[in-house]
Structures are given as C-alpha cells and as structure tokens.
Scaffold this motif. Structure first.
Motif, PDB file in Angstrom:
ATOM      1  N   ALA A   1      -0.919   5.397 -13.488  1.00 22.86           N
ATOM      2  CA  ALA A   1      -1.787   6.573 -13.342  1.00 22.86           C
ATOM      3  C   ALA A   1      -1.604   7.553 -14.487  1.00 22.86           C
ATOM      4  CB  ALA A   1      -1.488   7.258 -12.009  1.00 22.86           C
TER       5      ALA A   1
ATOM      6  N   ASN B   1       1.363   5.027  -8.343  1.00 22.99           N
ATOM      7  CA  ASN B   1       1.157   5.506  -9.721  1.00 22.99           C
ATOM      8  C   ASN B   1       1.668   4.478 -10.733  1.00 22.99           C
ATOM      9  OD1 ASN B   1       1.971   9.062  -9.111  1.00 22.99           O
ATOM     10  ND2 ASN B   1       0.188   7.863  -8.556  1.00 22.99           N
TER      11      ASN B   1
ATOM     12  N   ALA C   1       2.131   1.206 -10.195  1.00 26.57           N
ATOM     13  CA  ALA C   1       1.359  -0.038 -10.098  1.00 26.57           C
ATOM     14  C   ALA C   1      -0.028   0.093 -10.714  1.00 26.57           C
ATOM     15  CB  ALA C   1       1.255  -0.478  -8.637  1.00 26.57           C
TER      16      ALA C   1
ATOM     17  N   SER D   1      -0.542   5.159  -0.719  1.00 27.69           N
ATOM     18  CA  SER D   1      -1.430   6.029   0.052  1.00 27.69           C
ATOM     19  C   SER D   1      -2.865   5.533   0.087  1.00 27.69           C
ATOM     20  CB  SER D   1      -1.408   7.444  -0.517  1.00 27.69           C
ATOM     21  OG  SER D   1      -0.154   8.030  -0.283  1.00 27.69           O
ATOM     22  N   GLY D   2      -3.147   4.433  -0.610  1.00 29.19           N
ATOM     23  CA  GLY D   2      -4.504   3.867  -0.572  1.00 29.19           C
ATOM     24  C   GLY D   2      -5.548   4.706  -1.283  1.00 29.19           C
TER      25      GLY D   2
ATOM     26  N   SER E   1      -1.190  10.740  -3.531  1.00 30.46           N
ATOM     27  CA  SER E   1      -0.767   9.452  -4.101  1.00 30.46           C
ATOM     28  C   SER E   1       0.761   9.339  -4.124  1.00 30.46           C
ATOM     29  CB  SER E   1      -1.314   9.292  -5.519  1.00 30.46           C
ATOM     30  OG  SER E   1      -0.620  10.131  -6.431  1.00 30.46           O
ATOM     31  N   THR E   2       1.249   8.084  -4.167  1.00 36.62           N
ATOM     32  CA  THR E   2       2.694   7.859  -4.203  1.00 36.62           C
ATOM     33  C   THR E   2       3.120   7.446  -5.612  1.00 36.62           C
ATOM     34  OG1 THR E   2       2.500   5.510  -3.667  1.00 36.62           O
ATOM     35  CG2 THR E   2       2.690   7.050  -1.805  1.00 36.62           C
TER      36      THR E   2
ATOM     37  N   HIS F   1     -11.301  12.995 -19.193  1.00 35.98           N
ATOM     38  CA  HIS F   1     -10.238  13.418 -20.097  1.00 35.98           C
ATOM     39  C   HIS F   1     -10.718  13.205 -21.532  1.00 35.98           C
ATOM     40  CE1 HIS F   1      -8.214  13.079 -16.268  1.00 35.98           C
ATOM     41  NE2 HIS F   1      -8.453  11.787 -16.237  1.00 35.98           N
TER      42      HIS F   1
ATOM     43  N   GLY G   1       5.177  -8.265  -7.420  1.00 33.26           N
ATOM     44  CA  GLY G   1       6.362  -7.962  -6.627  1.00 33.26           C
ATOM     45  C   GLY G   1       6.216  -6.577  -6.037  1.00 33.26           C
ATOM     46  N   VAL G   2       7.210  -6.174  -5.243  1.00 30.61           N
ATOM     47  CA  VAL G   2       7.096  -4.896  -4.528  1.00 30.61           C
ATOM     48  C   VAL G   2       8.214  -3.962  -4.979  1.00 30.61           C
ATOM     49  CG1 VAL G   2       6.916  -3.834  -2.269  1.00 30.61           C
ATOM     50  CG2 VAL G   2       6.280  -6.235  -2.549  1.00 30.61           C
TER      51      VAL G   2
ATOM     52  N   ARG H   1       0.830  -1.210   0.000  1.00 28.21           N
ATOM     53  CA  ARG H   1       0.000   0.000   0.000  1.00 28.21           C
ATOM     54  C   ARG H   1       0.857   1.250   0.000  1.00 28.21           C
ATOM     55  NH1 ARG H   1      -5.509   0.905   2.469  1.00 28.21           N
ATOM     56  NH2 ARG H   1      -5.611   3.108   2.987  1.00 28.21           N
TER      57      ARG H   1
ATOM     58  N   SER I   1      -5.238  12.882  -7.717  1.00 34.32           N
ATOM     59  CA  SER I   1      -4.896  12.552  -6.331  1.00 34.32           C
ATOM     60  C   SER I   1      -3.450  12.880  -5.997  1.00 34.32           C
ATOM     61  CB  SER I   1      -5.096  11.046  -6.138  1.00 34.32           C
ATOM     62  OG  SER I   1      -4.404  10.367  -7.178  1.00 34.32           O
TER      63      SER I   1
HETATM   64  C1  LIG Z   1      -9.762  12.131  -5.670  1.00 36.46           C
HETATM   65  C2  LIG Z   1      -9.028  11.114  -6.516  1.00 36.46           C
HETATM   66  C3  LIG Z   1      -8.585  11.491  -7.769  1.00 36.46           C
HETATM   67  C4  LIG Z   1      -7.912  10.568  -8.568  1.00 36.46           C
HETATM   68  N1  LIG Z   1      -7.474  10.971  -9.794  1.00 36.46           N
HETATM   69  C5  LIG Z   1      -6.800  10.108 -10.575  1.00 36.46           C
HETATM   70  C6  LIG Z   1      -6.339  10.510 -11.876  1.00 36.46           C
HETATM   71  O1  LIG Z   1      -6.532  11.645 -12.312  1.00 36.46           O
HETATM   72  N2  LIG Z   1      -5.665   9.596 -12.608  1.00 36.46           N
HETATM   73  C7  LIG Z   1      -5.424   8.332 -12.156  1.00 36.46           C
HETATM   74  O2  LIG Z   1      -4.801   7.552 -12.868  1.00 36.46           O
HETATM   75  N3  LIG Z   1      -5.855   7.930 -10.941  1.00 36.46           N
HETATM   76  C8  LIG Z   1      -6.525   8.775 -10.142  1.00 36.46           C
HETATM   77  N4  LIG Z   1      -6.969   8.368  -8.907  1.00 36.46           N
HETATM   78  C9  LIG Z   1      -6.682   6.979  -8.464  1.00 36.46           C
HETATM   79  C10 LIG Z   1      -5.391   6.816  -7.597  1.00 36.46           C
HETATM   80  O3  LIG Z   1      -5.063   7.996  -6.945  1.00 36.46           O
HETATM   81  C11 LIG Z   1      -4.224   6.311  -8.424  1.00 36.46           C
HETATM   82  O4  LIG Z   1      -4.492   4.996  -8.850  1.00 36.46           O
HETATM   83  C12 LIG Z   1      -2.863   6.333  -7.711  1.00 36.46           C
HETATM   84  O5  LIG Z   1      -1.882   5.915  -8.631  1.00 36.46           O
HETATM   85  C13 LIG Z   1      -2.791   5.442  -6.486  1.00 36.46           C
HETATM   86  O6  LIG Z   1      -1.625   5.779  -5.746  1.00 36.46           O
HETATM   87  P1  LIG Z   1      -1.473   5.360  -4.220  1.00 36.46           P
HETATM   88  O7  LIG Z   1      -0.130   5.741  -3.743  1.00 36.46           O
HETATM   89  O8  LIG Z   1      -2.620   5.856  -3.438  1.00 36.46           O
HETATM   90  O9  LIG Z   1      -1.533   3.778  -4.371  1.00 36.46           O
HETATM   91  P2  LIG Z   1      -2.373   2.748  -3.524  1.00 36.46           P
HETATM   92  O10 LIG Z   1      -3.818   3.035  -3.663  1.00 36.46           O
HETATM   93  O11 LIG Z   1      -1.818   2.633  -2.171  1.00 36.46           O
HETATM   94  O12 LIG Z   1      -2.033   1.416  -4.321  1.00 36.46           O
HETATM   95  C14 LIG Z   1      -2.455   1.245  -5.638  1.00 36.46           C
HETATM   96  C15 LIG Z   1      -1.883  -0.071  -6.175  1.00 36.46           C
HETATM   97  O13 LIG Z   1      -0.483   0.055  -6.229  1.00 36.46           O
HETATM   98  C16 LIG Z   1       0.136  -1.029  -5.550  1.00 36.46           C
HETATM   99  N5  LIG Z   1       1.391  -0.506  -4.997  1.00 36.46           N
HETATM  100  C17 LIG Z   1       1.561   0.616  -4.264  1.00 36.46           C
HETATM  101  N6  LIG Z   1       2.857   0.755  -3.947  1.00 36.46           N
HETATM  102  C18 LIG Z   1       3.506  -0.302  -4.504  1.00 36.46           C
HETATM  103  C19 LIG Z   1       4.858  -0.745  -4.515  1.00 36.46           C
HETATM  104  N7  LIG Z   1       5.836  -0.076  -3.888  1.00 36.46           N
HETATM  105  N8  LIG Z   1       5.155  -1.895  -5.157  1.00 36.46           N
HETATM  106  C20 LIG Z   1       4.202  -2.602  -5.817  1.00 36.46           C
HETATM  107  N9  LIG Z   1       2.908  -2.234  -5.835  1.00 36.46           N
HETATM  108  C21 LIG Z   1       2.576  -1.103  -5.181  1.00 36.46           C
HETATM  109  C22 LIG Z   1      -0.875  -1.439  -4.503  1.00 36.46           C
HETATM  110  O14 LIG Z   1      -0.693  -2.778  -4.094  1.00 36.46           O
HETATM  111  C23 LIG Z   1      -2.163  -1.263  -5.277  1.00 36.46           C
HETATM  112  O15 LIG Z   1      -2.391  -2.397  -6.067  1.00 36.46           O
HETATM  113  C24 LIG Z   1      -7.675   9.246  -8.093  1.00 36.46           C
HETATM  114  C25 LIG Z   1      -8.119   8.888  -6.823  1.00 36.46           C
HETATM  115  C26 LIG Z   1      -8.794   9.795  -6.040  1.00 36.46           C
HETATM  116  C27 LIG Z   1      -9.245   9.371  -4.680  1.00 36.46           C
END
Ligand SMILES: Cc1cc2nc3c(=O)[nH]c(=O)nc-3n(C[C@H](O)[C@H](O)[C@H](O)COP(=O)(O)OP(=O)(O)OC[C@H]3O[C@@H](n4cnc5c(N)ncnc54)[C@H](O)[C@@H]3O)c2cc1C
Length: 464
Positions: free
Chosen positions: A153, A148, A150, A74-75, A143-144, A377, A208-209, A72, A139
C-alpha cells in the motif's frame, strides 16, 4: 449449509476455540466480498486465530484438507483479492485478531507487530513516542498492516517517504506446511538468506501467511507547510508538478483532483472547494529545518504561479490543512456516494504523462457516456479514474467494462502500469501478460507452485 464436515469444524474449533470459527450463512456472507466491484463468493468456513501458533496449525489443517485458503485483514482491498475462491470448501483465515504491537524500539527505530494491527492505530501509537510510520493509505483507519504489506500500500506521503515495502525490515510467515519461516531482521542491514520479505510484498495472499512484521520507523519532520493551488487548465497543473520535481523539491504530498471530483466532493462535504476550477493540487512540503521548509514552500508557490495557477492558498494552521486534506480523503467516499456503484481504477503513468492520461480518460468518458472523476497522487503519476455507475444497469455496465479496458490500454501505451497500489487480485489478473509477457507469467506461476504445490493460497488471484 457449509460444505465443511462437522468433524473438520470441530478440529478448527479445537485450535482457535469455538467463538473464533464462523460457519453460519450470515457470518460467512460477511466475508464473501471486499471493496472491489465483483461478484461475492461464500466461503465454507471462516477461522480467526489469535496467536501465531494457532495460525500455523490452522494453515496446516486447511492445506492438508485441500481447502482453498484466502487470508483476510480488513477486506478493504480494491481488486477482489479477499473474495474466497469458488471451490465449495474455501476457508477464509481472518488475521484481524492477531493485532498486538509487540515492540516499539525507540533507540533502533523499528517496531514488531502482528499482521492484524490497524494502520492508523499503529501510526498514532508510534506518534505518541514522537516517531513516524509514513505509509498512510486512504483506508488507514480500517486497513491492517498485513494487508498493506500484501498489497504494498501507498498513500498521500508516498512521493517523499515511499510505500509499505520501504518500511518492511523483516517478517515471519507461515508456509503451506504450517511452518514458521523467518527472514530479515531488526538491523538496518541484513543479507542473511534470500530477501523473503521482498518476495512477500505485493504477494496478495498467494505465497504464505504473515505472522509477524518488523517495520521501520523514522523521526517525524520538524516543520511543514501545506497549500492548495487552483488551476483553470489541467495542463498547467501538470506542468506545475513537473516544475516542482525539476526544481529538486520533493513534497511529502502532491495530490491532484479534477473538476468532476471537485464538484462531487464539494456537493458531499461543503468544504469550500473551487468547483469551477479545472483541477487543484494539494501540496505539502516538510523537513527538519523550519527555514528550509519556508524556502521550499515559497519556491513551490512561485512555480505554481509561473505555470498559471489562478491562486495558491497556504494553509493557515493545522486545522486548515486538515480541512483541505479531508477533502482529498473524501474524494473516494464522495464519488462512491454519487451513484450505487463505484469502479475505482489505479492506472499509473510516468509523471510527465499525466496530462495525456487525464485527457484520454476524459475522451473515454465521453465515448462511453460515463461520468468519471479522476484524482490521485500526481507526484507519483498514480491516478484513480473513478467511474460512477449502477451495476444493475447491464447495458451501462458493459460500457463501464469497455471503458476500463481502454483506460488500461492507454496507461500501458504511455509506459505506465496496471496498478500503482491497489493490486491485481481478480480484477486485473487477465491483464498481467499484456503488461509483462508470457515468460513472466510462467515464471510467476512456477514460483507460486514451488511455494504452494496444491495451488490453494488465493487461487484465481494475481496470476491465473
Ligand atoms: C476508501 C479506500 C481508500 C483506499 N486508499 C488506498 C490508498 O491510498 N493506498 C493504497 O495503497 N490502497 C488504498 N486502498 C486499498 C486497500 O485499503 C489497501 O490495499 C490495504 O492495504 C488493504 O488492507 P486490508 O487490511 O484491508 O487487506 P485485505 O483487503 O484484507 O487484504 C488484501 C490482501 O492482503 C492479503 N493479506 C492480508 N493479510 C495477510 C497476511 N497476514 N498474510 C498474507 N496476506 C495477507 C489478502 O489475502 C489480500 O490478498 C483503499 C481502499 C479503500 C476502500
């Protein structure tokens, strides 16, 4: 009570220290859900490594102990891909403490980062060096970069600048044995070995991670022009999108908001949006030469007017542009505020099919008596039909589920795809075969089994 033995908890603590292991019910609950509208599942333990050596050891220990592993950032994902697996001893590995920017190379235009670096913080840091990291998901403030990658994004700039995969040059990731695998490099070209970073893009934590990422940076544009085009007919907006692309102008942003979204955003933000319009387009052109950008902007205005735009308002300055763009960024939060539950979909169609898709979504809204706002988009056909509802109303939620199924059906019939950027996770896994075929799903399962023989990495997500 956690289902992990006290001895195993101690082992994790000995790797990452006591303060980075969470086992209390309240702590675990915080990691039982994400931004998707799905049932939460409590993990048995949450472990937050702070460097890659710890990350390798944590993965190895979890795998050896048959623990379903969910990584995870930022979820913020919208498909349930960070909801822990249902098994009682599931572990969440948090990567948000692996958050160092290790190198920014201004000469060779790349950066090396840990996966937990927050997207907007990274973009702001490289901007201070007059460099651009274009992927800008809505986000991005939370977001991390690992998340992004995985989820591959995208963002407002995807039409011209591409999505996360277009900026990934290399990575190190941890396999199920806790080994560090390296692929890609700091060079513009690299064909050493398999393209493993390519394989890891969109892997949603199933292969993998990630421990370290090498990402590409680009010089920022020298000039830009932003505008809002207002239409009384959605088809006119769509024709304008097609006309702009046909004129070989590739705006960096070409966003669409329909009437329901405009009304809802205006009610929440009082940004002065035209709530009586059928749709608006937010358009930005940019480039390296001021005159070229001026010419492109003038041509875009002419195309919008030819297609019947009621008006095209050019942003006077950066503050005015930010106000318009804030309205776009407020689309999801505003729709989310309107009702207790927000079901945000990600159906994506070829650009030419946007009017058909929007019309179908409106018909589906009527059929199931639901309020659906659509924004997204337009330049890349990636629409976000957003259903405002209340999950506690079981009868209504049945209608929501039926509407979502129909939205996917329409998207696939229009040669589109289930997800342009939000990922498959739990939410859309059952649809994978429908978009592809059984052989594709079987191939994906074989790939997964080869890299994760016990099927512990994010079980129940992406490929069932
Ligand atoms: C308000 C809002 C707006 C958003 N706008 C967009 C947008 O414009 N475009 C878009 O594409 N998405 C958007 N999203 C979706 C989301 O923010 C993206 O998918 C973002 O990339 C997730 O990043 P996170 O760090 O929160 O990842 P998480 O939600 O924590 O994880 C996402 C996935 O990545 C995997 N993961 C995370 N870290 C690692 C790692 N180190 N190694 C392997 N796997 C990993 C996790 O297991 C999970 O499967 C939006 C979400 C919200 C709530």
């Amino acid at each position: 009570m956690t289902k992990v033995s006290a001895a195993l908890v101690k082992e994790f603590q000995s790797i990452v220290s006591e303060q980075n292991v969470f086992v209390s019910e309240a702590e675990r609950m915080a990691y039982s859900y994400d931004a998707a509208v799905l049932e939460p599942v409590m993990p048995a333990i949450v472990v937050a490594p702070t460097d890659k050596e710890q990350l390798c050891k944590v993965v190895k220990l979890a795998y050896e102990n048959d623990m379903p592993i969910t990584v995870r950032g930022s979820g913020t994902n919208l498909s349930g891909c960070t909801i822990p697996s249902a098994e009682g001893n599931a572990i969440v590995i948090l990567t948000n403490r692996l958050n160092r920017i290790l190198e920014i190379n201004e000469q060779d235009l790349y950066a090396v980062v840990e996966p937990g670096v927050v997207t907007a913080q990274f973009a702001a840091t490289v901007a201070q060096k007059n460099l651009l990291y274009p992927p800008d998901p809505g986000s991005q403030a939370v977001s991390t970069l690992g998340g992004n990658v995985a989820c591959n994004a995208g963002g407002l700039r995807a039409l011209k600048y591409g999505v996360t995969k277009d900026y990934l040059m290399g990575m190190e990731f941890v396999d199920y044995n806790g080994n560090l695998i390296k692929s890609g490099s700091r060079t513009v070209k690299c064909v050493t070995g398999y393209n493993m970073p390519g394989m890891m893009v969109s892997s949603e934590g199933t292969l993998g991670v990630f421990a370290e990422l090498i990402v590409k940076l680009v010089p920022p544009p020298k000039a830009s022009k932003a505008m809002m085009a207002i239409f009384d007919d959605i088809n006119q907006a769509s024709e304008a999108v097609a006309g702009i692309i046909a004129a070989h102008i590739v705006p960096c942003t070409l966003e669409f908001l329909d009437q329901v979204t405009l009304e809802t955003v205006e009610a929440a933000t009082k940004a002065g949006l035209p709530v009586d319009a059928a749709a608006i387009l937010l358009i930005e052109v940019d480039g390296g030469h001021v005159q070229m950008v001026e010419d492109d902007a003038a041509e875009v205005v002419a195309i919008c007017q030819k297609c019947g735009a009621r008006s095209v308002d050019m942003a006077k300055d950066a503050a005015h542009k930010n106000k318009l763009w804030e309205a776009r960024r407020a689309a999801l939060p505003s729709l989310a505020r309107a009702k207790p539950t927000t079901v945000l979909e990600d159906a994506t169609v070829p650009r030419s099919q946007i009017p058909a898709m929007v019309a179908a979504v409106n018909d589906i809204a009527k059929k199931y008596a639901l309020r659906i706002g659509t924004f997204g988009h337009a330049g890349d056909g990636n629409l976000h039909p957003t259903i405002m509802c209340d999950r506690r109303d079981k009868e209504e939620f049945k209608r929501v589920e039926a509407a979502v199924d129909e939205i996917f059906d329409v998207a696939l019939k229009l040669q589109g795809t289930l997800s342009g950027e939000h990922g498959i996770g739990i939410a859309k896994a059952k649809w994978m075969e429908k978009e592809t075929n059984k052989a594709t799903v079987d191939f994906s399962k074989n790939l997964r089994r080869a890299l994760d023989p016990k099927y512990l990495f994010n079980a129940g997500k992406k490929v069932l």
